[in-house]
Motif scaffolding. Structure first.
Motif, PDB file in Angstrom:
ATOM      1  N   ALA A 161       0.865  -1.178   0.000  1.00  0.00           N
ATOM      2  CA  ALA A 161       0.000   0.000   0.000  1.00  0.00           C
ATOM      3  C   ALA A 161       0.900   1.225   0.000  1.00  0.00           C
ATOM      4  O   ALA A 161       1.692   1.416   0.925  1.00  0.00           O
ATOM      5  N   THR A 162       0.801   2.037  -1.064  1.00  0.00           N
ATOM      6  CA  THR A 162       1.651   3.213  -1.182  1.00  0.00           C
ATOM      7  C   THR A 162       0.813   4.451  -1.416  1.00  0.00           C
ATOM      8  O   THR A 162      -0.152   4.419  -2.185  1.00  0.00           O
ATOM      9  N   THR A 163       1.190   5.533  -0.736  1.00  0.00           N
ATOM     10  CA  THR A 163       0.497   6.816  -0.887  1.00  0.00           C
ATOM     11  C   THR A 163       1.530   7.931  -0.883  1.00  0.00           C
ATOM     12  O   THR A 163       2.263   8.099   0.098  1.00  0.00           O
ATOM     13  N   PRO A 164       1.632   8.717  -1.967  1.00  0.00           N
ATOM     14  CA  PRO A 164       2.588   9.822  -1.978  1.00  0.00           C
ATOM     15  C   PRO A 164       2.159  10.946  -1.033  1.00  0.00           C
ATOM     16  O   PRO A 164       0.963  11.224  -0.901  1.00  0.00           O
ATOM     17  N   ASP A 165       3.116  11.576  -0.398  1.00  0.00           N
ATOM     18  CA  ASP A 165       2.875  12.725   0.477  1.00  0.00           C
ATOM     19  C   ASP A 165       3.819  13.832   0.031  1.00  0.00           C
ATOM     20  O   ASP A 165       4.989  13.859   0.424  1.00  0.00           O
ATOM     21  N   LEU A 166       3.327  14.740  -0.801  1.00  0.00           N
ATOM     22  CA  LEU A 166       4.181  15.776  -1.365  1.00  0.00           C
ATOM     23  C   LEU A 166       4.655  16.759  -0.306  1.00  0.00           C
ATOM     24  O   LEU A 166       5.799  17.240  -0.360  1.00  0.00           O
ATOM     25  N   ALA A 181       9.628  -2.346  10.094  1.00  0.00           N
ATOM     26  CA  ALA A 181       8.851  -3.558  10.352  1.00  0.00           C
ATOM     27  C   ALA A 181       7.852  -3.802   9.232  1.00  0.00           C
ATOM     28  O   ALA A 181       7.283  -2.865   8.658  1.00  0.00           O
ATOM     29  N   ALA A 182       7.629  -5.078   8.919  1.00  0.00           N
ATOM     30  CA  ALA A 182       6.544  -5.441   8.013  1.00  0.00           C
ATOM     31  C   ALA A 182       5.210  -5.174   8.687  1.00  0.00           C
ATOM     32  O   ALA A 182       5.109  -5.106   9.920  1.00  0.00           O
ATOM     33  N   ASN A 183       4.172  -4.986   7.898  1.00  0.00           N
ATOM     34  CA  ASN A 183       2.810  -4.751   8.385  1.00  0.00           C
ATOM     35  C   ASN A 183       2.708  -3.489   9.238  1.00  0.00           C
ATOM     36  O   ASN A 183       1.850  -3.382  10.116  1.00  0.00           O
ATOM     37  N   ALA A 184       3.595  -2.527   8.972  1.00  0.00           N
ATOM     38  CA  ALA A 184       3.591  -1.257   9.705  1.00  0.00           C
ATOM     39  C   ALA A 184       3.716  -0.116   8.706  1.00  0.00           C
ATOM     40  O   ALA A 184       4.260  -0.281   7.602  1.00  0.00           O
ATOM     41  N   ASP A 185       3.220   1.052   9.088  1.00  0.00           N
ATOM     42  CA  ASP A 185       3.310   2.229   8.230  1.00  0.00           C
ATOM     43  C   ASP A 185       4.722   2.794   8.278  1.00  0.00           C
ATOM     44  O   ASP A 185       5.252   3.101   9.366  1.00  0.00           O
ATOM     45  N   LEU A 186       5.340   2.934   7.110  1.00  0.00           N
ATOM     46  CA  LEU A 186       6.696   3.465   7.005  1.00  0.00           C
ATOM     47  C   LEU A 186       6.690   4.686   6.105  1.00  0.00           C
ATOM     48  O   LEU A 186       5.735   4.938   5.363  1.00  0.00           O
ATOM     49  N   ARG A 187       7.775   5.440   6.157  1.00  0.00           N
ATOM     50  CA  ARG A 187       7.944   6.620   5.315  1.00  0.00           C
ATOM     51  C   ARG A 187       9.233   6.488   4.528  1.00  0.00           C
ATOM     52  O   ARG A 187      10.313   6.402   5.104  1.00  0.00           O
ATOM     53  N   LEU A 188       9.110   6.474   3.204  1.00  0.00           N
ATOM     54  CA  LEU A 188      10.273   6.393   2.336  1.00  0.00           C
ATOM     55  C   LEU A 188      10.533   7.782   1.773  1.00  0.00           C
ATOM     56  O   LEU A 188       9.721   8.312   1.012  1.00  0.00           O
ATOM     57  N   PRO A 189      11.636   8.412   2.153  1.00  0.00           N
ATOM     58  CA  PRO A 189      11.888   9.785   1.692  1.00  0.00           C
ATOM     59  C   PRO A 189      12.145   9.833   0.187  1.00  0.00           C
ATOM     60  O   PRO A 189      12.865   8.995  -0.363  1.00  0.00           O
ATOM     61  N   ALA A 215       5.392  16.217   2.753  1.00  0.00           N
ATOM     62  CA  ALA A 215       6.475  15.632   3.540  1.00  0.00           C
ATOM     63  C   ALA A 215       7.624  15.143   2.669  1.00  0.00           C
ATOM     64  O   ALA A 215       8.631  14.644   3.202  1.00  0.00           O
ATOM     65  N   SER A 216       7.488  15.239   1.366  1.00  0.00           N
ATOM     66  CA  SER A 216       8.495  14.748   0.424  1.00  0.00           C
ATOM     67  C   SER A 216       8.832  13.284   0.666  1.00  0.00           C
ATOM     68  O   SER A 216      10.002  12.879   0.699  1.00  0.00           O
ATOM     69  N   ASP A 217       7.790  12.483   0.859  1.00  0.00           N
ATOM     70  CA  ASP A 217       8.035  11.062   1.050  1.00  0.00           C
ATOM     71  C   ASP A 217       6.861  10.240   0.542  1.00  0.00           C
ATOM     72  O   ASP A 217       5.834  10.771   0.105  1.00  0.00           O
ATOM     73  N   LEU A 218       7.054   8.936   0.568  1.00  0.00           N
ATOM     74  CA  LEU A 218       6.046   7.978   0.161  1.00  0.00           C
ATOM     75  C   LEU A 218       5.636   7.177   1.390  1.00  0.00           C
ATOM     76  O   LEU A 218       6.479   6.538   2.038  1.00  0.00           O
ATOM     77  N   LYS A 219       4.354   7.244   1.726  1.00  0.00           N
ATOM     78  CA  LYS A 219       3.850   6.371   2.774  1.00  0.00           C
ATOM     79  C   LYS A 219       3.779   4.961   2.204  1.00  0.00           C
ATOM     80  O   LYS A 219       3.200   4.749   1.133  1.00  0.00           O
ATOM     81  N   ILE A 220       4.337   4.003   2.901  1.00  0.00           N
ATOM     82  CA  ILE A 220       4.358   2.639   2.390  1.00  0.00           C
ATOM     83  C   ILE A 220       4.088   1.652   3.507  1.00  0.00           C
ATOM     84  O   ILE A 220       4.606   1.809   4.626  1.00  0.00           O
ATOM     85  N   LYS A 221       3.253   0.691   3.221  1.00  0.00           N
ATOM     86  CA  LYS A 221       3.000  -0.413   4.140  1.00  0.00           C
ATOM     87  C   LYS A 221       3.190  -1.705   3.363  1.00  0.00           C
ATOM     88  O   LYS A 221       2.547  -1.922   2.330  1.00  0.00           O
ATOM     89  N   VAL A 222       4.082  -2.549   3.850  1.00  0.00           N
ATOM     90  CA  VAL A 222       4.358  -3.833   3.228  1.00  0.00           C
ATOM     91  C   VAL A 222       3.630  -4.902   4.033  1.00  0.00           C
ATOM     92  O   VAL A 222       4.024  -5.220   5.161  1.00  0.00           O
ATOM     93  N   ASN A 223       2.559  -5.406   3.477  1.00  0.00           N
ATOM     94  CA  ASN A 223       1.782  -6.444   4.156  1.00  0.00           C
ATOM     95  C   ASN A 223       2.419  -7.797   3.880  1.00  0.00           C
ATOM     96  O   ASN A 223       2.674  -8.159   2.725  1.00  0.00           O
ATOM     97  N   ALA A 224       2.704  -8.539   4.948  1.00  0.00           N
ATOM     98  CA  ALA A 224       3.421  -9.806   4.821  1.00  0.00           C
ATOM     99  C   ALA A 224       2.759 -10.861   5.693  1.00  0.00           C
ATOM    100  O   ALA A 224       2.087 -10.554   6.684  1.00  0.00           O
ATOM    101  N   GLU A 269       6.258 -13.685  12.989  1.00  0.00           N
ATOM    102  CA  GLU A 269       6.507 -12.415  13.669  1.00  0.00           C
ATOM    103  C   GLU A 269       7.939 -11.957  13.410  1.00  0.00           C
ATOM    104  O   GLU A 269       8.797 -12.722  12.955  1.00  0.00           O
ATOM    105  N   GLY A 270       8.187 -10.699  13.689  1.00  0.00           N
ATOM    106  CA  GLY A 270       9.541 -10.172  13.610  1.00  0.00           C
ATOM    107  C   GLY A 270      10.070  -9.977  12.208  1.00  0.00           C
ATOM    108  O   GLY A 270      11.289  -9.864  12.007  1.00  0.00           O
ATOM    109  N   LEU A 271       9.192  -9.926  11.211  1.00  0.00           N
ATOM    110  CA  LEU A 271       9.618  -9.708   9.837  1.00  0.00           C
ATOM    111  C   LEU A 271       9.935  -8.232   9.615  1.00  0.00           C
ATOM    112  O   LEU A 271       9.250  -7.343  10.138  1.00  0.00           O
TER     113      LEU A 271
END
Length: 852
Positions: A257-262, A298-306, A264-273, A277-279
């Motif tokens: 799941a990816t959503t651009p955030d202009l 962490a997998a299955n968590a909201d991350l920010r890719l600059p 914040a100059s980043d991409l919101k990304i969630k990698v569902n796996a 546990e502990g991935l």
């Protein structure tokens, strides 16, 4: 509860059955599309002994053929990698010739038993390309597949079967074990079949499908069991998107799941796996081959890719970043997928004219789109080839469009891939159920499929808006529509939500006031709703000019909203109609216009292209020129419109007809003439004029009101009948229709202030023999008509297009429509006032009180 090996919602695991393994030949691969891998070569399959004269697949004959019809066969049935946003190198396409048979209610799966017909998957069975070319309510599909030894399934690796879409209810068996059920014709499902596999050799795959189409409350879009030769089309049943398989590790990526955030100059990304546990994950973005940003978490968590200094995606520059995502367990890579994304933001912004408009990347951009139904004469719901799927979108770009409305259908992923690559903004509809209210037992299913559609398509760059309802089809309650719009917005705040396209039309329950968009339909149009403080406005459908093209029509005939004699006339009508879009954008502030439609479809002949995509019906150079002109000029930079003059002060007006035994104007020199011999009777105050509803009226002999500016008309009215006939109290003749109608609307059985096709309606059916005070206001600054009944606000309607200067006489007691006198008043009228300005609500209340 969903079993752990079923990866998508609404696919449910069930109990096992005994099996035999049999099968037929599988589909081969083809050249890959840019950025996606070629399919693995299909293995030679071992079938159980078959009769010497086994049935063969034969392509059917469509009424008209596309340029791609003859290119489709068992070895190349949509061989492209079907999931461009989650790419793995190892995979195998299961499209091709399968066994097929009609099924009965409750019939056991044909485990180990050859079926009597052959079907080409993934073309729906009603289509010519399927080779079946008939309708069945229930059906079985059967084939064999072999798992390549190099995939090492069962050695820390799992085997997934992917079904792009099966319409509508599906069950799946592998080697006799029922591994899944799924409901929903427009969303895919994935099944982990590892535990149902035999140790080696061919594996038997059986799919059951049931599709009752419009006999139920299921979402169907424009599909019908039988085409009506009008706006509904031949249904598509069974498997209609690619079926394929791939091996994955025990721990693997299930979705992104990816959503651009202009900002914040980043991409919101969630990698569902899945798979423990502990991935952790590592995501790397690249632009033009260079690393643009990276993130680990962490997998299955909201991350920010600059993504600093991002190059933005737009229709004129559809730049996309490559994305590589790796799943790690204990620091070791266990799964890697390739994807992509665009940096763009859709929102709203006020223009120089103060009207709220759609903005892309912070700048106002008019959305010029077509209505795209997504039907094909050879494949129905399924495009014959990937090149054909791309063709329609490429034509949008060639004709100068920057957007497309995907009309009550959801396409395969590769359609959105091409929209992303080519640079088209997509307005995505939810497929409607039947045109009447969805039956209560099906409402939850509709909402579930709507939210699944949003979930599955949340990362496509091209999609800028969600459209839950169209013209009230399936809508059961206005409050429910508003709630659903709010819930979609909560699910995806990054896009616009158009709660109800065509809220002014057809089966609509009225405007819920929710969502980000006010959307009107008008044929031939364009529609011209005005934006609100927090909602933009769009023309959701207009146009519909048609042309017959011999030997390129599905039924050999058809219709449109207005038929033209030749291509030159059709082109001219289109250009003139689109010029009006510029006026609607400048005067009313619409932010988008959607022309009907990209191609003919069955009996609809209003396309730019014929249904077979063989003939362009207009001069496409002129089409492109006017479309680009619209996008350039319809951005709200024209500034505020000229303000109307202040008008004559006071409550007497520029004309006042007391109707006390005479038709004289007590305020000016616009004395009227009685036509047809109406009689003066006891009125609301003194005398009034009694009209017979058929031949009698008053004619002022000239236009009293300047209809190019603001004005108000007011009268006391008592009706002698209240039925389905229109009755007009005050109007002013135009060249063909009255410039306005202060009237009783028989179609609605309510009072109204109207333009032709636009009505500000009162709240309730009036009573016979009772006096009512009616006031109609034309407010050009706010772009609306307003109706007041007995001094109180009663209704309003958007009417922002400029009116032409007055050309006809002001009349009391009738209207004009289609060049003819119509809508005669049957009752008594008194105290008629005409004003050269828009009266305020306070003034209207004072006027009403003065006449009580």
């Amino acid at each position: 509860m969903t079993a752990p090996w079923i990866l998508r919602r609404r696919a449910v695991a069930v109990a096992a059955v005994t099996v035999l393994t049999v099968g037929t030949a599988g589909a081969a691969g083809a050249a890959p599309s840019p950025g996606v891998p070629a399919p693995a070569a299909a293995p030679a399959l071992v079938a159980a002994p078959a009769p010497a004269a086994a049935p063969a697949w034969r392509k059917g004959i469509a009424p008209v053929a596309t340029p791609w019809t003859d290119r489709v066969g068992p070895g190349n049935a949509l061989p492209e990698y079907p999931r461009p946003q989650l790419v793995r190198d190892s995979w195998q396409n299961l499209n091709g010739v399968w066994e097929f048979a009609k099924a009965a209610v409750g019939e056991a799966p044909p485990v180990g038993r050859e079926l009597g017909e052959r079907v080409l998957v993934p073309y729906p069975i009603e289509s010519a390309l399927s080779g079946i070319q008939r309708r069945e309510d229930r059906m079985f599909y059967r084939r064999a597949f072999t798992v390549p030894a190099g995939w090492r399934v069962g050695q820390g690796r799992r085997l997934l079967l992917h079904f792009g879409a099966v319409d509508y209810d599906a069950k799946v068996w592998v080697n006799g074990t029922q591994v899944a059920t799924h409901r929903g014709g427009y969303d895919g499902f994935d099944v982990d079949v590892t535990d149902a596999l035999t140790s080696a050799g061919p594996q038997e795959l059986i799919v059951w499908a049931e599709d009752l189409t419009d006999a139920t409350g299921q979402p169907i879009g424009k599909q019908r069991r039988t085409s009506d030769r009008g706006i509904f089309y031949q249904g598509s049943s069974g498997i209609w998107r690619t079926v394929w398989m791939e091996p994955v590790a025990d721990s693997s990526i299930s979705s992104l799941a990816t959503t651009p955030d202009l900002a914040a100059s980043d991409l919101k990304i969630k990698v569902n796996a899945v798979g423990g546990e502990g991935l952790t994950v590592r995501a790397v973005a690249r632009g033009n081959g260079r690393v643009a940003g990276r993130v680990t978490g962490a997998a299955n968590a909201d991350l920010r890719l600059p993504v600093p200094d991002a190059k933005l995606w737009s229709p004129d520059s559809p730049f996309l970043y490559d994305l590589e995502v790796t799943l790690l367990r204990g620091g070791k890579a266990v799964d890697t997928v390739r994807s992509y994304f665009g940096m763009r933001e859709i929102g709203t912004k006020k223009g120089a004219d103060g009207k709220l408009r759609i903005a892309l990347n912070g700048e106002i951009l008019f959305n010029m789109a077509t209505l795209d139904q997504g039907f094909w004469p050879d494949g129905l719901n399924t495009a014959p080839t990937d090149a054909a799927l791309k063709f329609d979108l490429r034509q949008h770009k060639e004709m100068g469009f920057n957007a497309v409305r995907k009309h009550i259908k959801v396409e395969p992923d590769r359609w959105y891939y091409w929209a992303d690559r080519l640079g088209l903004m997509v307005w995505q509809d939810m497929p409607a159920a039947n045109t009447g209210p969805i039956p209560e037992p099906w409402r939850g299913q509709f909402e579930s499929e709507l939210h699944e559609m949003v979930r599955e398509h949340q990362s496509w760059t091209s999609i800028v808006a969600w459209v839950p309802f169209n013209e009230g089809w399936g809508e059961w309650d206005r409050a429910a529509t508003g709630r659903i719009a709010d819930e979609v917005k909560a699910q995806d705040p990054s896009r616009l939500v158009n709660a109800h396209s065509g809220v002014n039309c057809c089966n609509s329950h009225g405007d819920s006031g929710r969502g980000d968009v006010v959307d009107f339909h008008q044929y031939l149009g364009p529609a011209s709703p005005a934006p609100e403080e927090n909602r933009v406005s769009i023309d959701g459908e207009h146009g519909g000019f048609g042309l017959k093209t011999s030997n390129h029509m599905w039924f050999g005939d058809g219709q449109a909203y207005e038929m033209e004699p030749d291509s030159a006339t059709l082109t001219r009508k289109y250009v003139e109609n689109q010029k009006a879009v510029i006026s609607s954008a400048r005067s009313c502030g619409i932010s988008a216009a959607i022309y009907t439609q990209i191609t003919d479809v069955e009996g609809e002949l209003n396309g730019f292209w014929t249904y077979d995509r063989q003939v362009a019906k207009m001069d496409l150079k002129q089409v492109r020129a006017v479309n680009r002109e619209i996008i350039a000029k319809a951005d709200g930079t024209a500034g505020n419109l000229p303000q109307p003059p202040p008008g004559t002060p006071g409550l007497t007006g520029v004309a006042f007809y007391p109707l006390d035994g005479t038709a004289e104007d007590a305020a000016g020199d616009h004395d009227a003439t009685a036509v047809g011999g109406p009689a003066y009777v006891t009125g609301r105050s003194g005398q009034g004029l009694d009209l017979n509803g058929s031949t009698q009226f008053l004619d002022a002999g000239a236009p009293v009101l300047d209809t190019a500016s603001d004005y108000t008309a007011s009268a006391w009215v008592k009706l002698d009948k209240v039925d389905g006939a229109f009755q007009t109290a005050v109007s002013q003749d135009g060249p063909s229709n009255s410039d306005f109608f202060l009237q009783y609307s028989g179609a609605d059985q309510r009072f109204a202030m109207s333009f032709a096709g636009v009505r500000a309606l009162g709240p309730a059916r009036p009573e016979v023999g009772r006096w009512y005070h009616l006031t109609g206001v034309r407010d050009s600054v706010r772009g609306e008509l307003r109706l007041y009944v007995d001094g109180e606000p009663a209704g309003r309607a958007g009417a922002c297009m400029p009116q032409a200067a007055a050309t006809g006489n002001t009349v009391i007691g009738r209207g004009r429509y289609g060049g003819n006198p119509v809508d005669y008043l049957d009752g008594t009228i008194d105290q008629v006032h005409l004003y050269d300005r828009a009266l305020s609500a306070a003034e209207i209340k004072e006027l009403y009180d003065s006449g009580r």
